[in-house]
Structure formats: C-alpha cells, structure tokens
Design a protein around this motif. Structure first.
Motif, PDB file in Angstrom:
ATOM      1  N   ASN A 202      50.173  12.150 121.275  1.00 58.23           N
ATOM      2  CA  ASN A 202      49.520  13.362 120.772  1.00 58.23           C
ATOM      3  C   ASN A 202      49.564  13.497 119.255  1.00 58.23           C
ATOM      4  O   ASN A 202      49.127  14.513 118.709  1.00 58.23           O
ATOM      5  N   GLU A 203      50.083  12.468 118.574  1.00 60.63           N
ATOM      6  CA  GLU A 203      50.163  12.523 117.110  1.00 60.63           C
ATOM      7  C   GLU A 203      48.760  12.534 116.503  1.00 60.63           C
ATOM      8  O   GLU A 203      47.870  11.795 116.916  1.00 60.63           O
ATOM      9  N   ILE A 204      48.544  13.405 115.499  1.00 63.81           N
ATOM     10  CA  ILE A 204      47.268  13.458 114.790  1.00 63.81           C
ATOM     11  C   ILE A 204      47.121  12.192 113.949  1.00 63.81           C
ATOM     12  O   ILE A 204      48.058  11.775 113.260  1.00 63.81           O
ATOM     13  N   VAL A 205      45.943  11.582 114.010  1.00 61.59           N
ATOM     14  CA  VAL A 205      45.720  10.306 113.322  1.00 61.59           C
ATOM     15  C   VAL A 205      44.345  10.285 112.648  1.00 61.59           C
ATOM     16  O   VAL A 205      43.381  10.847 113.156  1.00 61.59           O
ATOM     17  N   ILE A 206      44.287   9.614 111.496  1.00 61.40           N
ATOM     18  CA  ILE A 206      43.027   9.296 110.831  1.00 61.40           C
ATOM     19  C   ILE A 206      43.012   7.787 110.610  1.00 61.40           C
ATOM     20  O   ILE A 206      43.946   7.237 110.023  1.00 61.40           O
ATOM     21  N   ALA A 207      41.985   7.114 111.074  1.00 59.92           N
ATOM     22  CA  ALA A 207      41.873   5.665 110.918  1.00 59.92           C
ATOM     23  C   ALA A 207      40.810   5.330 109.867  1.00 59.92           C
ATOM     24  O   ALA A 207      39.882   6.116 109.642  1.00 59.92           O
ATOM     25  N   PRO A 208      40.916   4.167 109.225  1.00 60.39           N
ATOM     26  CA  PRO A 208      39.871   3.752 108.269  1.00 60.39           C
ATOM     27  C   PRO A 208      38.468   3.802 108.877  1.00 60.39           C
ATOM     28  O   PRO A 208      37.504   4.171 108.197  1.00 60.39           O
ATOM     29  N   SER A 209      38.357   3.456 110.158  1.00 62.53           N
ATOM     30  CA  SER A 209      37.051   3.448 110.832  1.00 62.53           C
ATOM     31  C   SER A 209      36.423   4.837 110.873  1.00 62.53           C
ATOM     32  O   SER A 209      35.197   4.986 110.775  1.00 62.53           O
ATOM     33  N   GLN A 210      37.257   5.872 111.006  1.00 61.73           N
ATOM     34  CA  GLN A 210      36.731   7.240 111.044  1.00 61.73           C
ATOM     35  C   GLN A 210      36.136   7.631 109.698  1.00 61.73           C
ATOM     36  O   GLN A 210      35.072   8.267 109.629  1.00 61.73           O
ATOM     37  N   LEU A 211      36.831   7.252 108.629  1.00 60.64           N
ATOM     38  CA  LEU A 211      36.301   7.530 107.288  1.00 60.64           C
ATOM     39  C   LEU A 211      35.023   6.738 107.057  1.00 60.64           C
ATOM     40  O   LEU A 211      34.035   7.270 106.529  1.00 60.64           O
ATOM     41  N   TYR A 212      35.038   5.485 107.456  1.00 59.61           N
ATOM     42  CA  TYR A 212      33.868   4.628 107.263  1.00 59.61           C
ATOM     43  C   TYR A 212      32.635   5.191 107.975  1.00 59.61           C
ATOM     44  O   TYR A 212      31.520   5.117 107.459  1.00 59.61           O
ATOM     45  N   ASP A 213      32.847   5.766 109.159  1.00 62.09           N
ATOM     46  CA  ASP A 213      31.740   6.293 109.961  1.00 62.09           C
ATOM     47  C   ASP A 213      31.343   7.719 109.591  1.00 62.09           C
ATOM     48  O   ASP A 213      30.430   8.282 110.193  1.00 62.09           O
ATOM     49  N   SER A 214      32.027   8.303 108.616  1.00 62.41           N
ATOM     50  CA  SER A 214      31.744   9.687 108.242  1.00 62.41           C
ATOM     51  C   SER A 214      30.284   9.858 107.832  1.00 62.41           C
ATOM     52  O   SER A 214      29.755   9.100 107.015  1.00 62.41           O
ATOM     53  N   ASN A 215      29.641  10.884 108.382  1.00 61.29           N
ATOM     54  CA  ASN A 215      28.234  11.149 108.025  1.00 61.29           C
ATOM     55  C   ASN A 215      28.116  11.860 106.677  1.00 61.29           C
ATOM     56  O   ASN A 215      27.000  12.188 106.240  1.00 61.29           O
ATOM     57  N   LEU A 216      29.253  12.091 106.021  1.00 66.09           N
ATOM     58  CA  LEU A 216      29.227  12.694 104.690  1.00 66.09           C
ATOM     59  C   LEU A 216      29.159  11.632 103.596  1.00 66.09           C
ATOM     60  O   LEU A 216      28.981  11.959 102.416  1.00 66.09           O
TER      61      LEU A 216
END
Length: 224
Positions: A202-216
């Motif tokens: 349940n740990e909150i995580v941010i992966a490089p892939s999430q940033l890469y896929d950001s629509n911003l």
C-alpha cells in the motif's frame, strides 16, 4: 631471417603506436562531443525539463519490468552559473553535469520532456521555489525502499515532489506499490531482498514511467 624479424617487430611497433594514437584521438573526440552537447543544451533545455534514461543494474531491470517501461532513472534539469545540471536522486541526492549524466546511462540514450507552456507557467518566482525546495533534499540518502517520506528520496519521487511543492503541479497521479507488475522473478528477487516477507503493497509510489506518460509533458529530445 633476422632482418625479416626486425622489420616485423618494427611494423608491429608502428601498429601499436598507431592504435594508441587512434584511441587517444577517439577519446578526445568523445570528450569534445560531450562538451558540444552540454553547450548546445544550454540553449535547448531549460530549467524544469525532465530527463529520462536507462541504467544498468539488477534494480533498474526490476523497475523496468515492474513498470513496463524502458526507463529506470530520471532527473530534473537545472541551469546554474551557465552550466546545465541534472538534479537527481542517487547516493546521495546531488547535481550532476548533464554530459556526465548522459554518459552514465545505457548507450548514452535519453529523452527530455518539458511541461507544456513551461515558458508561461514556470516563471522566475516559481522556478525559485522549485529550486529552493529541491535544495532541502540535497545530500539526502537514496531511498532503496521507495518510501513516501522526505527522509530518503528516490529519483522519480524527487522530480514529482519538486513540481508539487515548488509549482503546485501534480505531474501524474500517485500509485500504490501493488499497482505494478510484481510477479516477475526479477522483481520478486529485489522485493525479497529489500522487504523480506513484509512487502508494503500500500506504499505510495511514483515511477519514472508515470512521469514519462504524463499528459502535461511534451517531448523536446529523444535519441532512443
């Protein structure tokens, strides 16, 4: 026969000397190329750009598999005193010259993304806040356990939090560790090494892939 041997040795000597000179020349050319890249980047890249690469290690391979991405590392570009740096969470969190950072990645390949309308959104005062918050994390230890705290920091967490705390922008939604592909043997090995039987799903995580896929974000450079 002796004359032939002497000629052979002389030719071999010339070959070795030529090879050494060629290697030195190649090394100088590579160094010059990186200097050119760094100088060009001062005009190409801007404060706040996000840069992605693939590193080579067992953990990086696990990150790529778990997140279904070719990227395992990222950082944020800051320009200081006319030099282009990548602010990154390694051991410890630090500023790394862009050309050195590129050289640390696999095959010198990388992608740079930028906040859309960055020239309007990332004002001088906003960038000052981003850098100011970033400095509070400088020299922090790398977070091997990917915990959502500021005591230790990992790469994508650093980038996400700088944007969130400095510019009040969430580049992407956070996920839980359980949202990723954790069943692969390579990923399982890393998880067991780090957590044993107490995996924090349940740990909150941010992966490089999430940033890469950001629509911003929009892509400004890609040599993959």
């Amino acid at each position: 026969m002796k004359t032939l041997k002497k000629i052979t040795f002389i030719l071999i000597g010339f070959f070795i000397i030529g090879a050494i000179i060629s290697l030195k020349k190649l090394s100088n050319e590579v160094e010059t190329a990186f200097e050119i890249i760094n100088k060009k980047s001062q005009n190409t890249y801007i404060n706040g750009d996000i840069i992605f690469q693939t590193s080579e290690s067992e953990q990086c391979e696990a990150v790529k598999i778990a997140t279904n991405s070719k990227f395992s590392h990222c950082g944020i570009i800051f320009i200081e005193n006319g030099k282009t740096y990548v602010y990154e969470a390694v051991q410890p969190v630090k500023m790394t010259l862009l050309n050195e950072w590129i050289n640390n990645g696999k095959n010198n390949r990388y992608v740079v993304k930028r906040l859309e309308n960055a020239d309007k959104i990332l004002t001088e005062s906003i960038l000052k806040k981003m850098k100011s918050y970033g400095k509070t994390l400088n020299d922090k230890d790398y977070d091997l356990y990917f915990e959502w705290s500021d005591e230790k920091i990992y790469c994508s967490e650093l980038v996400w939090k700088i944007y969130k705390e400095g510019a009040n922008i969430e580049l992407c939604k956070t996920k839980k560790l359980s949202d990723f592909n954790l069943k692969h043997p390579v990923v399982q090995t890393i998880l067991k090494q780090r957590y044993g039987t107490k995996i924090p799903y349940n740990e909150i995580v941010i992966a490089p892939s999430q940033l890469y896929d950001s629509n911003l974000l929009i892509t400004v450079f890609d040599n993959y």
